[in-house]
Scaffold this motif. Structure first.
Motif, PDB file in Angstrom:
ATOM      1  N   GLY A  43       0.860  -1.193   0.000  1.00  0.00           N
ATOM      2  CA  GLY A  43       0.000   0.000   0.000  1.00  0.00           C
ATOM      3  C   GLY A  43       0.886   1.228   0.000  1.00  0.00           C
ATOM      4  N   SER A  83       0.761  -5.989  -7.611  1.00  0.00           N
ATOM      5  CA  SER A  83      -0.205  -7.095  -7.717  1.00  0.00           C
ATOM      6  C   SER A  83      -0.520  -7.391  -9.173  1.00  0.00           C
ATOM      7  CB  SER A  83      -1.501  -6.746  -6.964  1.00  0.00           C
ATOM      8  OG  SER A  83      -1.292  -6.872  -5.592  1.00  0.00           O
ATOM      9  N   LEU A 117       3.347  -9.641  -6.027  1.00  0.00           N
ATOM     10  CA  LEU A 117       3.134  -9.322  -4.611  1.00  0.00           C
ATOM     11  C   LEU A 117       3.726 -10.390  -3.701  1.00  0.00           C
ATOM     12  CD1 LEU A 117       1.936  -7.265  -2.666  1.00  0.00           C
ATOM     13  CD2 LEU A 117      -0.213  -8.550  -2.711  1.00  0.00           C
ATOM     14  N   GLY A 165      -6.775  -2.258   2.423  1.00  0.00           N
ATOM     15  CA  GLY A 165      -8.243  -2.178   2.461  1.00  0.00           C
ATOM     16  C   GLY A 165      -8.883  -3.264   1.622  1.00  0.00           C
ATOM     17  N   LEU A 176      -6.207 -10.148   1.565  1.00  0.00           N
ATOM     18  CA  LEU A 176      -5.241 -10.015   0.457  1.00  0.00           C
ATOM     19  C   LEU A 176      -3.978 -10.838   0.724  1.00  0.00           C
ATOM     20  CD1 LEU A 176      -4.432  -8.444  -2.202  1.00  0.00           C
ATOM     21  CD2 LEU A 176      -3.278  -6.822  -0.687  1.00  0.00           C
ATOM     22  N   GLY A 203      -5.130  -2.757   7.733  1.00  0.00           N
ATOM     23  CA  GLY A 203      -6.437  -2.829   7.068  1.00  0.00           C
ATOM     24  C   GLY A 203      -7.601  -2.942   8.040  1.00  0.00           C
TER      25      GLY A 203
HETATM   26  P1  NAP Z   1      -5.940   3.848   0.366  1.00  0.00           P
HETATM   27  O1  NAP Z   1      -5.645   5.301   0.366  1.00  0.00           O
HETATM   28  O2  NAP Z   1      -7.125   3.339  -0.359  1.00  0.00           O
HETATM   29  O3  NAP Z   1      -4.647   3.092  -0.159  1.00  0.00           O
HETATM   30  C1  NAP Z   1      -4.657   1.714  -0.407  1.00  0.00           C
HETATM   31  C2  NAP Z   1      -3.364   1.328  -1.056  1.00  0.00           C
HETATM   32  O4  NAP Z   1      -3.405  -0.057  -1.406  1.00  0.00           O
HETATM   33  C3  NAP Z   1      -3.086   2.082  -2.354  1.00  0.00           C
HETATM   34  O5  NAP Z   1      -1.718   2.409  -2.350  1.00  0.00           O
HETATM   35  C4  NAP Z   1      -3.414   1.057  -3.437  1.00  0.00           C
HETATM   36  O6  NAP Z   1      -2.626   1.219  -4.589  1.00  0.00           O
HETATM   37  C5  NAP Z   1      -3.006  -0.236  -2.753  1.00  0.00           C
HETATM   38  N1  NAP Z   1      -3.699  -1.390  -3.311  1.00  0.00           N
HETATM   39  C6  NAP Z   1      -4.997  -1.513  -3.686  1.00  0.00           C
HETATM   40  N2  NAP Z   1      -5.257  -2.770  -4.102  1.00  0.00           N
HETATM   41  C7  NAP Z   1      -4.091  -3.448  -4.004  1.00  0.00           C
HETATM   42  C8  NAP Z   1      -3.704  -4.774  -4.292  1.00  0.00           C
HETATM   43  N3  NAP Z   1      -4.570  -5.667  -4.774  1.00  0.00           N
HETATM   44  N4  NAP Z   1      -2.416  -5.125  -4.086  1.00  0.00           N
HETATM   45  C9  NAP Z   1      -1.507  -4.232  -3.604  1.00  0.00           C
HETATM   46  N5  NAP Z   1      -1.825  -2.961  -3.289  1.00  0.00           N
HETATM   47  C10 NAP Z   1      -3.096  -2.575  -3.503  1.00  0.00           C
HETATM   48  O7  NAP Z   1      -6.092   3.295   1.847  1.00  0.00           O
HETATM   49  P2  NAP Z   1      -5.427   3.787   3.239  1.00  0.00           P
HETATM   50  O8  NAP Z   1      -6.088   5.039   3.638  1.00  0.00           O
HETATM   51  O9  NAP Z   1      -3.946   3.701   3.167  1.00  0.00           O
HETATM   52  O10 NAP Z   1      -5.966   2.629   4.186  1.00  0.00           O
HETATM   53  C11 NAP Z   1      -5.613   1.275   3.971  1.00  0.00           C
HETATM   54  C12 NAP Z   1      -6.372   0.410   4.948  1.00  0.00           C
HETATM   55  O11 NAP Z   1      -6.018   0.819   6.271  1.00  0.00           O
HETATM   56  C13 NAP Z   1      -7.897   0.531   4.891  1.00  0.00           C
HETATM   57  O12 NAP Z   1      -8.482  -0.711   5.198  1.00  0.00           O
HETATM   58  C14 NAP Z   1      -8.227   1.532   5.978  1.00  0.00           C
HETATM   59  O13 NAP Z   1      -9.537   1.355   6.507  1.00  0.00           O
HETATM   60  C15 NAP Z   1      -7.185   1.155   7.000  1.00  0.00           C
HETATM   61  N6  NAP Z   1      -6.856   2.248   7.923  1.00  0.00           N
HETATM   62  C16 NAP Z   1      -6.824   1.936   9.242  1.00  0.00           C
HETATM   63  C17 NAP Z   1      -6.537   2.933  10.147  1.00  0.00           C
HETATM   64  C18 NAP Z   1      -6.505   2.602  11.602  1.00  0.00           C
HETATM   65  O14 NAP Z   1      -6.451   3.485  12.430  1.00  0.00           O
HETATM   66  N7  NAP Z   1      -6.499   1.320  11.963  1.00  0.00           N
HETATM   67  C19 NAP Z   1      -6.269   4.231   9.727  1.00  0.00           C
HETATM   68  C20 NAP Z   1      -6.251   4.493   8.368  1.00  0.00           C
HETATM   69  C21 NAP Z   1      -6.537   3.480   7.463  1.00  0.00           C
HETATM   70  P3  NAP Z   1      -3.120   2.247  -5.762  1.00  0.00           P
HETATM   71  O15 NAP Z   1      -3.326   3.557  -5.088  1.00  0.00           O
HETATM   72  O16 NAP Z   1      -1.979   2.257  -6.685  1.00  0.00           O
HETATM   73  O17 NAP Z   1      -4.387   1.670  -6.285  1.00  0.00           O
END
Ligand code: NAP
Length: 289
Positions: A164, A192, A197, A212, A216, A232
């Motif tokens: 990510g 991916s 990956l 997210g 995965l 995630g």
């Molecule tokens: P995001 O902005 O949607 O980023 C997701 C990342 O994953 C992007 O870099 C995307 O690449 C990549 N991705 C998507 N599909 C993929 C795949 N099949 N294989 C490899 N990489 C892939 O999400 P985020 O804000 O970073 O959040 C990620 C997760 O963390 C979510 O589930 C969110 O709910 C969680 N989160 C948790 C907290 C917490 O406090 N626990 C806080 C924030 C976020 P591309 O952009 O190139 O498509």
């Protein structure tokens, strides 16, 4: 093998206790105030606001939620931020996400006074992250780094894989690991799509996943003995139809392969709001020199 759980709760409790003591030591008229700006009425943004308000209340920080209408214009939202920048009583500013489609979130983030940016979203904060300043990083990235520290791994020369590359997690975490001389690979959708990956994840001694996408990363994609941090948060329904949270890693499989792993919920999640209130206290210190 059954991995040790890397839990965020105890670290969050320590941070909350430290911030409570620091806030209590301040004169009554000099305590910090965190102001959250919400555009529209998104349930996710409202849930974040509730968590933030609760955490701020616990440590003695005032919290104000400014609610702007769903059809607020970019100009009006920007004016509200400019107004808060000039308001000495607002010592921390956070823009709640998501925002309605007509709002360019990045442009709003860019006008927050860097000294009041408690979520590490301004270009100045991201520049600080490039220079290795962990305190300037977005709250979730700092949460990940706290868990890395708690795991006790020595990052120097360690094979680390970040899955990510978002601006709030993957990119800043990649840079902060690099700053500690880890060998870092950052994977994303392109990795991916190229079918690469697993080749990366299986080489990681420290694997961090923030995508997210439920499930995965399977157990077979983890190097035996690796430390796994799952950021995630995916909502699923259990057999009784109740909603529960699961991560991006198949926990039941990973726990048999990894040496340490964060649970979901209970890993990164509890730390994020604790770090937000710590940042609010730190911002006040910076503003007062
Ligand atoms: P995001 O902005 O949607 O980023 C997701 C990342 O994953 C992007 O870099 C995307 O690449 C990549 N991705 C998507 N599909 C993929 C795949 N099949 N294989 C490899 N990489 C892939 O999400 P985020 O804000 O970073 O959040 C990620 C997760 O963390 C979510 O589930 C969110 O709910 C969680 N989160 C948790 C907290 C917490 O406090 N626990 C806080 C924030 C976020 P591309 O952009 O190139 O498509």
């Amino acid at each position: 093998m059954s991995a040790t759980l890397l839990e965020g709760g105890p670290i969050a409790a320590q941070i909350m206790s430290d911030v409570t003591a620091a806030v209590a030591a301040l004169p009554e008229d000099q305590k910090p105030k965190l102001v959250a700006v919400m555009a529209g009425d998104n349930p996710g943004a409202r849930a974040y606001a509730r968590m933030q308000s609760k955490a701020a209340g616990k440590v003695g920080i005032a919290y104000e939620l400014i609610e702007l209408p769903e059809d607020v214009t970019q100009e009006d939202m920007a004016s509200k931020i400019v107004e808060l920048n000039a308001d000495a009583s607002a010592t921390g500013i956070i823009q709640l996400m998501p925002v309605p489609a007509q709002i360019n979130a990045r442009a709003i983030q860019a006008i927050i006074d860097p000294l009041k940016d408690v979520d590490g979203v301004t270009p100045a904060a991201l520049g600080e992250v490039v220079r290795g300043n962990m305190n300037a990083a977005p709250c979730t990235a700092q949460s990940v780094m706290e868990l890395v520290k708690a795991s006790g791994v020595n990052l120097r020369g360690l094979e680390c894989v970040m899955v990510g590359h978002s601006e709030i997690v993957g990119k800043p975490v990649g840079l902060l690991l690099l700053d500690q001389f880890a060998t870092v690979s950052v994977c994303h959708i392109g990795t991916s799509e190229a079918g690469m990956l697993e080749a990366h994840t299986t080489s990681a001694d420290l694997l961090i996943v923030a995508v997210g996408v439920k499930g995965l990363v399977k157990g077979s994609m983890i190097k035996p003995g690796a430390v796994v941090i799952d950021v995630g948060m995916n909502r699923v329904k259990n057999a009784e139809g109740k909603t529960k949270m699961v991560g991006d890693v198949v926990f039941e499989e990973a726990v048999e392969v990894a040496s340490q792993i964060t649970p979901v919920p209970g890993g990164v999640g509890p730390l994020t709001t604790a770090i937000l209130v710590r940042n609010t206290m730190n911002a006040l210190k910076l503003q007062r020199g």
